[in-house]
Design an enzyme around this catalytic site. Structure first.
Site, PDB file in Angstrom:
ATOM      1  N   ASP A  48      -8.856 -19.635 114.705  1.00 52.98           N
ATOM      2  CA  ASP A  48      -9.969 -19.021 113.896  1.00 52.98           C
ATOM      3  C   ASP A  48      -9.868 -17.369 114.209  1.00 52.98           C
ATOM      4  OD1 ASP A  48     -12.537 -19.652 111.571  1.00 52.98           O
ATOM      5  OD2 ASP A  48     -11.661 -17.046 112.410  1.00 52.98           O
ATOM      6  N   ASN A  49      -9.667 -16.154 113.710  1.00 56.85           N
ATOM      7  CA  ASN A  49      -9.893 -15.375 112.983  1.00 56.85           C
ATOM      8  C   ASN A  49     -11.213 -14.490 113.018  1.00 56.85           C
ATOM      9  OD1 ASN A  49     -10.105 -14.829 110.612  1.00 56.85           O
ATOM     10  ND2 ASN A  49      -8.018 -13.847 110.337  1.00 56.85           N
ATOM     11  N   SER A  65      -9.031 -26.910  96.088  1.00 55.57           N
ATOM     12  CA  SER A  65     -10.807 -26.291  95.417  1.00 55.57           C
ATOM     13  C   SER A  65      -9.575 -26.834  93.804  1.00 55.57           C
ATOM     14  CB  SER A  65     -10.053 -25.300  94.967  1.00 55.57           C
ATOM     15  OG  SER A  65     -11.328 -24.200  94.607  1.00 55.57           O
ATOM     16  N   TYR A 107      -7.291 -16.339  94.054  1.00 55.33           N
ATOM     17  CA  TYR A 107      -7.417 -16.556  95.087  1.00 55.33           C
ATOM     18  C   TYR A 107      -7.409 -18.580  94.573  1.00 55.33           C
ATOM     19  CZ  TYR A 107     -10.442 -20.564  97.131  1.00 55.33           C
ATOM     20  OH  TYR A 107     -10.998 -21.515  97.536  1.00 55.33           O
ATOM     21  N   LYS A 162      -4.119 -21.041  96.090  1.00 51.72           N
ATOM     22  CA  LYS A 162      -4.010 -22.567  96.336  1.00 51.72           C
ATOM     23  C   LYS A 162      -2.973 -23.668  95.480  1.00 51.72           C
ATOM     24  CE  LYS A 162      -7.848 -22.520  98.656  1.00 51.72           C
ATOM     25  NZ  LYS A 162      -7.665 -23.050 100.540  1.00 51.72           N
TER      26      LYS A 162
HETATM   27  P1  NAD Z   1     -15.288 -19.671 105.302  1.00 49.81           P
HETATM   28  O1  NAD Z   1     -15.162 -18.002 105.248  1.00 49.81           O
HETATM   29  O2  NAD Z   1     -16.738 -19.958 105.302  1.00 49.81           O
HETATM   30  O3  NAD Z   1     -14.186 -20.411 106.567  1.00 49.81           O
HETATM   31  C1  NAD Z   1     -13.203 -20.270 105.969  1.00 49.81           C
HETATM   32  C2  NAD Z   1     -12.606 -19.698 108.016  1.00 49.81           C
HETATM   33  O4  NAD Z   1     -11.164 -19.491 107.981  1.00 49.81           O
HETATM   34  C3  NAD Z   1     -13.587 -18.606 108.223  1.00 49.81           C
HETATM   35  O5  NAD Z   1     -13.521 -18.815 109.377  1.00 49.81           O
HETATM   36  C4  NAD Z   1     -12.489 -17.146 108.628  1.00 49.81           C
HETATM   37  O6  NAD Z   1     -12.572 -16.718 109.824  1.00 49.81           O
HETATM   38  C5  NAD Z   1     -10.729 -17.544 109.095  1.00 49.81           C
HETATM   39  N1  NAD Z   1      -9.969 -17.572 108.424  1.00 49.81           N
HETATM   40  C6  NAD Z   1      -9.297 -17.091 107.165  1.00 49.81           C
HETATM   41  N2  NAD Z   1      -8.278 -16.669 107.596  1.00 49.81           N
HETATM   42  C7  NAD Z   1      -7.939 -17.036 108.644  1.00 49.81           C
HETATM   43  C8  NAD Z   1      -6.974 -16.953 109.250  1.00 49.81           C
HETATM   44  N3  NAD Z   1      -4.967 -15.859 108.562  1.00 49.81           N
HETATM   45  N4  NAD Z   1      -6.257 -16.842 111.342  1.00 49.81           N
HETATM   46  C9  NAD Z   1      -7.389 -17.335 111.377  1.00 49.81           C
HETATM   47  N5  NAD Z   1      -8.742 -17.952 110.419  1.00 49.81           N
HETATM   48  C10 NAD Z   1      -8.957 -17.515 109.452  1.00 49.81           C
HETATM   49  O7  NAD Z   1     -15.141 -20.857 104.312  1.00 49.81           O
HETATM   50  P2  NAD Z   1     -15.302 -22.223 103.680  1.00 49.81           P
HETATM   51  O8  NAD Z   1     -16.224 -22.351 103.093  1.00 49.81           O
HETATM   52  O9  NAD Z   1     -14.999 -23.160 104.909  1.00 49.81           O
HETATM   53  O10 NAD Z   1     -13.396 -22.367 102.990  1.00 49.81           O
HETATM   54  C11 NAD Z   1     -12.767 -22.828 104.191  1.00 49.81           C
HETATM   55  C12 NAD Z   1     -11.609 -23.479 103.204  1.00 49.81           C
HETATM   56  O11 NAD Z   1     -11.530 -24.361 102.082  1.00 49.81           O
HETATM   57  C13 NAD Z   1     -11.143 -22.351 102.432  1.00 49.81           C
HETATM   58  O12 NAD Z   1      -9.802 -22.768 102.615  1.00 49.81           O
HETATM   59  C14 NAD Z   1     -11.328 -22.504 101.318  1.00 49.81           C
HETATM   60  O13 NAD Z   1     -10.241 -21.784 100.194  1.00 49.81           O
HETATM   61  C15 NAD Z   1     -11.455 -23.239  99.910  1.00 49.81           C
HETATM   62  N6  NAD Z   1     -12.239 -24.108  99.900  1.00 49.81           N
HETATM   63  C16 NAD Z   1     -14.090 -23.908 100.056  1.00 49.81           C
HETATM   64  C17 NAD Z   1     -14.661 -23.913  99.007  1.00 49.81           C
HETATM   65  C18 NAD Z   1     -16.696 -23.284  98.729  1.00 49.81           C
HETATM   66  O14 NAD Z   1     -17.112 -22.741  97.734  1.00 49.81           O
HETATM   67  N7  NAD Z   1     -16.149 -22.985 100.307  1.00 49.81           N
HETATM   68  C19 NAD Z   1     -14.675 -24.579  97.654  1.00 49.81           C
HETATM   69  C20 NAD Z   1     -12.918 -25.411  97.960  1.00 49.81           C
HETATM   70  C21 NAD Z   1     -12.178 -24.256  98.341  1.00 49.81           C
HETATM   71  N1  UFG Z   2     -24.336 -18.842  89.241  1.00 51.52           N
HETATM   72  C1  UFG Z   2     -25.934 -18.038  89.073  1.00 51.52           C
HETATM   73  N2  UFG Z   2     -26.078 -17.568  89.630  1.00 51.52           N
HETATM   74  C2  UFG Z   2     -25.101 -16.822  90.846  1.00 51.52           C
HETATM   75  C3  UFG Z   2     -24.707 -17.279  91.672  1.00 51.52           C
HETATM   76  C4  UFG Z   2     -23.588 -18.196  90.486  1.00 51.52           C
HETATM   77  O1  UFG Z   2     -26.120 -17.850  87.755  1.00 51.52           O
HETATM   78  O2  UFG Z   2     -26.043 -15.630  91.489  1.00 51.52           O
HETATM   79  C5  UFG Z   2     -23.725 -19.197  88.942  1.00 51.52           C
HETATM   80  C6  UFG Z   2     -22.509 -20.051  87.602  1.00 51.52           C
HETATM   81  O3  UFG Z   2     -22.902 -18.912  86.965  1.00 51.52           O
HETATM   82  C7  UFG Z   2     -22.001 -21.107  87.799  1.00 51.52           C
HETATM   83  C8  UFG Z   2     -22.893 -21.611  89.339  1.00 51.52           C
HETATM   84  O4  UFG Z   2     -24.165 -20.836  88.901  1.00 51.52           O
HETATM   85  O5  UFG Z   2     -22.464 -21.684  86.717  1.00 51.52           O
HETATM   86  C9  UFG Z   2     -22.274 -22.195  90.425  1.00 51.52           C
HETATM   87  O6  UFG Z   2     -21.815 -20.882  91.083  1.00 51.52           O
HETATM   88  P1  UFG Z   2     -21.308 -20.182  92.508  1.00 51.52           P
HETATM   89  O7  UFG Z   2     -20.073 -19.117  92.497  1.00 51.52           O
HETATM   90  O8  UFG Z   2     -21.928 -21.039  93.037  1.00 51.52           O
HETATM   91  O9  UFG Z   2     -19.027 -21.226  92.357  1.00 51.52           O
HETATM   92  P2  UFG Z   2     -18.447 -21.757  91.170  1.00 51.52           P
HETATM   93  O10 UFG Z   2     -18.505 -23.033  90.712  1.00 51.52           O
HETATM   94  O11 UFG Z   2     -18.226 -20.568  90.089  1.00 51.52           O
HETATM   95  O12 UFG Z   2     -16.853 -21.570  92.170  1.00 51.52           O
HETATM   96  C10 UFG Z   2     -17.219 -22.498  93.353  1.00 51.52           C
HETATM   97  C11 UFG Z   2     -15.769 -21.450  94.736  1.00 51.52           C
HETATM   98  C12 UFG Z   2     -15.386 -20.917  93.974  1.00 51.52           C
HETATM   99  C13 UFG Z   2     -14.341 -22.564  93.995  1.00 51.52           C
HETATM  100  C14 UFG Z   2     -15.267 -23.655  92.995  1.00 51.52           C
HETATM  101  C15 UFG Z   2     -14.550 -24.843  92.442  1.00 51.52           C
HETATM  102  O13 UFG Z   2     -17.014 -19.997  94.256  1.00 51.52           O
HETATM  103  O14 UFG Z   2     -14.236 -20.986  95.489  1.00 51.52           O
HETATM  104  O15 UFG Z   2     -17.366 -23.718  93.426  1.00 51.52           O
HETATM  105  O16 UFG Z   2     -14.970 -25.474  91.712  1.00 51.52           O
HETATM  106  F1  UFG Z   2     -13.058 -22.740  93.672  1.00 51.52           F
END
Ligand code: NAD
Ligand code: UFG
Length: 336
Positions: free
Chosen positions: A31-32, A124, A148, A152
């Site tokens: 992780d960076n 995602s 984004y 994916k």
């Molecule tokens: P996060 O940001 O907490 O974790 C991602 C980690 O990757 C971080 O620790 C960051 O420092 C590291 N990183 C980023 N680019 C890097 C690189 N080039 N080299 C090394 N390290 C790197 O995010 P998360 O919520 O844990 O998400 C993990 C994965 O799941 C991501 O790929 C994200 O797109 C995917 N995802 C997340 C959500 C969400 O809502 N959290 C939803 C769907 C998919």
């Molecule tokens: N929302 C609010 N107020 C806020 C934040 C969100 O009303 O301050 C609402 C949004 O409009 C939405 C719901 O809460 O209806 C959920 O919003 P989030 O931002 O928590 O999540 P999203 O569904 O928009 O997106 C998340 C991640 C994306 C991922 C997706 C997968 O951010 O990266 O889930 O389903 F792709």
């Protein structure tokens, strides 16, 4: 079994490390620390009794990856590393494509050089774009609506092409719905830098008094109460899904795609009420206009993960909210 976890100090990665360590896997993280802190490993060690190795490096650096694969006999890789903010990806598309696609290319190339062919990839629900109906199953049309999401989708296509070219690959692509909550200890959770974009971390910071009011983005959506409906899934259930996916990859080559969600949608107002009920904390909110790029309703059909991985989301809304609140209180006092 030794697992390389890219992005392992991040939100979902750190919970998955706990799950893996608790099941007897050895874990090496790369992780960076762009969006996480090394100090999470003290807490991972405290809850699991074991400490993963951390290599602080960018996954795109092939030489560093080669060093890791030379030093450690890695059996499989879970690839979480990536940038994940939808809004930021619209502002900085090149950074998102470079990081999210470049890291997968470098990783897969070096894995193949070292004869490591088992990969679990973080995809995602965003790959479904605006779904035509719910629940959303894996065979729905795919369409990204922002860089984004496109990163994916492109990654998924690259991984499918990879298997076509070489059938030694075992690849699981996990499409997460909305990951929320925190480890039940309250010591590990999401640690967003700056003001959170996502509903649940924002809501819990309002409850903690760090932010004054939650803006609810629209109450005129075609949903029962007019606010957006999503499938919120506990991060520890997701972590368990990664372990189940690794077990599946141990059995069969191929490219497998699974939705990880609860199959249940909740509105923003239902989430506020659930949080208030679980924690006893009031969450002041106001209704504002819709957020650009939002969709009305999205929840998963997750029967494939149940049938093929034996995975179901075990934790309900109460646990998601109370675990998140425990983490909020802990992190406010203890986490630098
Ligand atoms: P996060 O940001 O907490 O974790 C991602 C980690 O990757 C971080 O620790 C960051 O420092 C590291 N990183 C980023 N680019 C890097 C690189 N080039 N080299 C090394 N390290 C790197 O995010 P998360 O919520 O844990 O998400 C993990 C994965 O799941 C991501 O790929 C994200 O797109 C995917 N995802 C997340 C959500 C969400 O809502 N959290 C939803 C769907 C998919
Ligand atoms: N929302 C609010 N107020 C806020 C934040 C969100 O009303 O301050 C609402 C949004 O409009 C939405 C719901 O809460 O209806 C959920 O919003 P989030 O931002 O928590 O999540 P999203 O569904 O928009 O997106 C998340 C991640 C994306 C991922 C997706 C997968 O951010 O990266 O889930 O389903 F792709």
């Amino acid at each position: 079994m030794k697992i390389l976890v890219t992005g392992g100090t991040g939100f979902i990665g750190s919970h998955t490390c706990v799950e893996l360590l608790g099941s007897g896997y050895e874990v090496v993280i790369v992780d960076n620390l762009l969006n996480s802190k090394a100090s999470v490993l003290d807490r991972v060690a405290a809850v699991s009794g074991k400490r993963p190795v951390l290599v602080k490096a960018d996954v795109r650096t092939r030489e560093t990856l080669r060093g890791i694969f030379t030093e450690h006999k890695v059996d499989a890789v879970i690839h979480f590393a990536g940038l994940k903010s939808v809004g930021e990806s619209v502002q900085k598309p090149l950074q998102y494509y470079d990081n999210n696609i470049g890291s997968t290319l470098a990783l897969c190339q070096v894995m193949a050089e070292f004869d490591v062919f088992k990969l679990v990839f973080s995809s995602s629900a965003t790959v479904y774009g605006v779904p035509a109906s719910v629940p959303v199953s894996e065979d729905f049309p795919l369409k990204a609506t922002n860089p984004y999401g496109r990163s994916k989708l492109i990654n998924e296509e690259i991984l499918r092409d990879l298997f076509v070219s070489d059938e030694r690959w075992h690849i699981a692509m996990l499409r997460y719905f909305n990951p929320v909550g925190a480890h039940e200890s309250g010591m590990i959770g999401e640690d967003p830098s700056g003001v959170p974009n996502n509903l649940m971390p924002y809501l819990s910071q309002v409850a903690a008094g760090k932010l004054s009011v939650l803006s609810v983005y629209g109450n005129d959506w075609p949903t029962p109460d007019g606010t957006g409906v999503r499938d919120y899934v506990h991060v520890s259930d997701l972590a368990n899904g990664h372990k189940k996916a690794l077990e599946k990859l141990g059995q069969a080559a191929g490219v497998f795609t699974y939705n990880l969600g609860t199959e249940r949608g909740y509105s923003v107002l239902e989430m506020i009420a659930a949080f208030e009920r679980a924690t006893g904390q009031p969450v002041p909110y106001r209704i504002v206009g819709r957020r650009e790029g939002d969709i009305a309703i999205c929840y998963a059909k997750a029967s494939l993960a149940k049938a093929e991985l034996g995975w179901v989301a075990a934790r309900g809304l109460d646990e998601m909210c109370s675990d998140l609140w425990r983490w909020q209180q802990y992190s406010d006092k203890s986490v630098q």
